[in-house]
Motif scaffolding. Structure first.
Motif, PDB file in Angstrom:
ATOM      1  N   TYR A 115       1.048  -0.904  -0.015  1.00 41.48           N
ATOM      2  CA  TYR A 115       0.526  -0.203   0.273  1.00 41.48           C
ATOM      3  C   TYR A 115       1.112   1.379   0.059  1.00 41.48           C
ATOM      4  O   TYR A 115       0.080   2.432   0.005  1.00 41.48           O
ATOM      5  N   THR A 116       2.183   0.866   0.283  1.00 42.72           N
ATOM      6  CA  THR A 116       3.164   2.620  -0.546  1.00 42.72           C
ATOM      7  C   THR A 116       3.341   2.379  -1.325  1.00 42.72           C
ATOM      8  O   THR A 116       3.221   3.267  -2.121  1.00 42.72           O
ATOM      9  N   TYR A 117       3.967   0.765  -1.853  1.00 45.27           N
ATOM     10  CA  TYR A 117       4.690   0.681  -3.132  1.00 45.27           C
ATOM     11  C   TYR A 117       3.632   1.291  -4.378  1.00 45.27           C
ATOM     12  O   TYR A 117       4.296   1.346  -5.510  1.00 45.27           O
ATOM     13  N   ASP A 118       3.418  -0.008  -3.916  1.00 45.39           N
ATOM     14  CA  ASP A 118       2.431  -0.420  -5.006  1.00 45.39           C
ATOM     15  C   ASP A 118       2.978  -0.791  -6.655  1.00 45.39           C
ATOM     16  O   ASP A 118       2.232  -0.155  -7.239  1.00 45.39           O
ATOM     17  N   GLY A 119       3.756  -1.858  -6.291  1.00 50.14           N
ATOM     18  CA  GLY A 119       4.413  -2.228  -7.839  1.00 50.14           C
ATOM     19  C   GLY A 119       3.516  -2.739  -8.793  1.00 50.14           C
ATOM     20  O   GLY A 119       3.912  -2.845  -9.635  1.00 50.14           O
ATOM     21  N   ARG A 120       2.573  -3.606  -8.575  1.00 47.66           N
ATOM     22  CA  ARG A 120       1.585  -3.974  -9.788  1.00 47.66           C
ATOM     23  C   ARG A 120       0.406  -3.795  -9.674  1.00 47.66           C
ATOM     24  O   ARG A 120       0.006  -3.366 -10.487  1.00 47.66           O
ATOM     25  N   ARG A 121       0.197  -2.034  -9.194  1.00 48.22           N
ATOM     26  CA  ARG A 121      -1.160  -1.844  -9.835  1.00 48.22           C
ATOM     27  C   ARG A 121      -2.187  -1.735  -8.467  1.00 48.22           C
ATOM     28  O   ARG A 121      -3.347  -2.042  -9.561  1.00 48.22           O
ATOM     29  N   VAL A 122      -2.278  -3.063  -7.761  1.00 46.31           N
ATOM     30  CA  VAL A 122      -3.701  -3.318  -7.175  1.00 46.31           C
ATOM     31  C   VAL A 122      -3.917  -2.961  -6.076  1.00 46.31           C
ATOM     32  O   VAL A 122      -5.478  -3.051  -6.269  1.00 46.31           O
ATOM     33  N   CYS A 123      -3.380  -1.504  -5.518  1.00 45.50           N
ATOM     34  CA  CYS A 123      -3.660  -0.915  -4.547  1.00 45.50           C
ATOM     35  C   CYS A 123      -4.307   0.605  -4.788  1.00 45.50           C
ATOM     36  O   CYS A 123      -5.630   0.327  -3.861  1.00 45.50           O
TER      37      CYS A 123
END
Length: 292
Positions: free
Chosen positions: A128-136
């Protein structure tokens, strides 16, 4: 004639809330929580938690943590060298959610080892900070269009900011979603954690006004006044009432349809409430002046 500009002519400062105003969850949090939790627990303990267990557990634990340790643990005493209060707060919350959900969903109570609880919490905090997979996180509809219009050349002296009940991760989250603080989109961010006070307190809006005047470098006697500030958010109490208590104007978008908000909405002019940012922008582009 530029009706959009005229409707906002009095405002030298416009601020926004974040969650469910500028950004929203890309998937329901209980779904992503279940994905991470079960990825750790299933292969090691054979334990599976369902979304309908996790969602209510999160609500219960979040309310308890908020009451015990307000503002993401900002005022919690922290021994020298220990982790930041906000990270401890979220790690403790996630661990409680997992234990609570497991206890309500199984006939036999199975103790979950502390290292597994910590691994789950750390993974979710990072997601929920970096969300590398753009799922948050993702932008809500109309954000880019409205912010670009507010930055139009005809309004070079307008300052744009963020005022949010959030922890220090917010600037990273915004940057990852195309809203870079201190850049071409918004000028500054004030979080409740940084300000040590949460909305709806007028104090956080006063802190935002001071920050705006620092950014704007207004000469003495030409500082932005409260009646020249507008806040846009989605919560009746925290955003609308909080801003108004500080002498600001306020507008609402995407208000949650719960009983608490329905009661409060009855006291707010209907012309100050919009389904979302696109409807708000269309209203600002109309010739009829908006009553503040």
């Amino acid at each position: 004639m530029n009706h959009f500009r005229n409707n906002l002519a009095r405002f030298r400062l416009i601020t926004f809330d974040v969650t469910d105003t500028l950004l929203e969850y890309a998937v329901r949090p209980e779904r992503h929580y279940a994905h991470v939790i079960n990825g750790v627990l299933e292969p090691r303990l054979g334990l599976t938690l369902r979304e309908d267990q996790i969602g209510p557990a999160f609500g219960r634990c979040f309310r308890a943590m908020k009451q015990q340790y307000p503002n993401f643990g900002a005022e919690r005493h922290r021994p020298t060298g220990s982790e930041e209060g906000w990270r401890w707060w979220w790690r403790t919350l996630v661990e409680r959610v997992v234990v609570d959900a497991a206890a309500t969903g199984t006939d036999r109570h199975q103790a979950i080892p502390a290292p597994l609880l910590r691994a789950i919490a750390e993974q979710l905090i990072d997601d929920y900070t970096y969300d590398g997979r753009r799922v948050c996180w993702r932008q809500r509809p109309g954000v880019d269009e409205l912010l670009a219009k507010l930055r139009q050349p005809a309004a070079p002296t307008r300052t744009l900011g963020i005022v949010s009940n959030f922890d220090p991760r917010l600037e990273i989250i915004l940057r990852n979603n195309g809203i870079t603080p201190g850049g071409p989109v918004v000028d500054f961010v004030v979080t409740s954690y940084e300000a040590r006070v949460e909305k709806p307190s007028a104090a956080i809006f006063e802190a935002a006004l001071r920050r705006a005047n620092q950014v704007h470098r207004a000469p003495a006697g030409q500082e932005i006044r409260p009646d020249e500030a507008l806040h846009i958010g989605n919560l009746c109490r925290e955003d609308y009432a909080g801003a108004r208590s500080a002498g600001w104007c306020a507008l609402l978008v995407n208000v949650p349809p719960n009983a608490k908000n329905r009661q409060l909405l009855a006291t707010i002019p209907s012309g100050h409430v919009f389904t979302g940012l696109p409807e708000l922008q269309r209203r600002l582009e109309q010739a009829e002046p908006l009553e503040w």
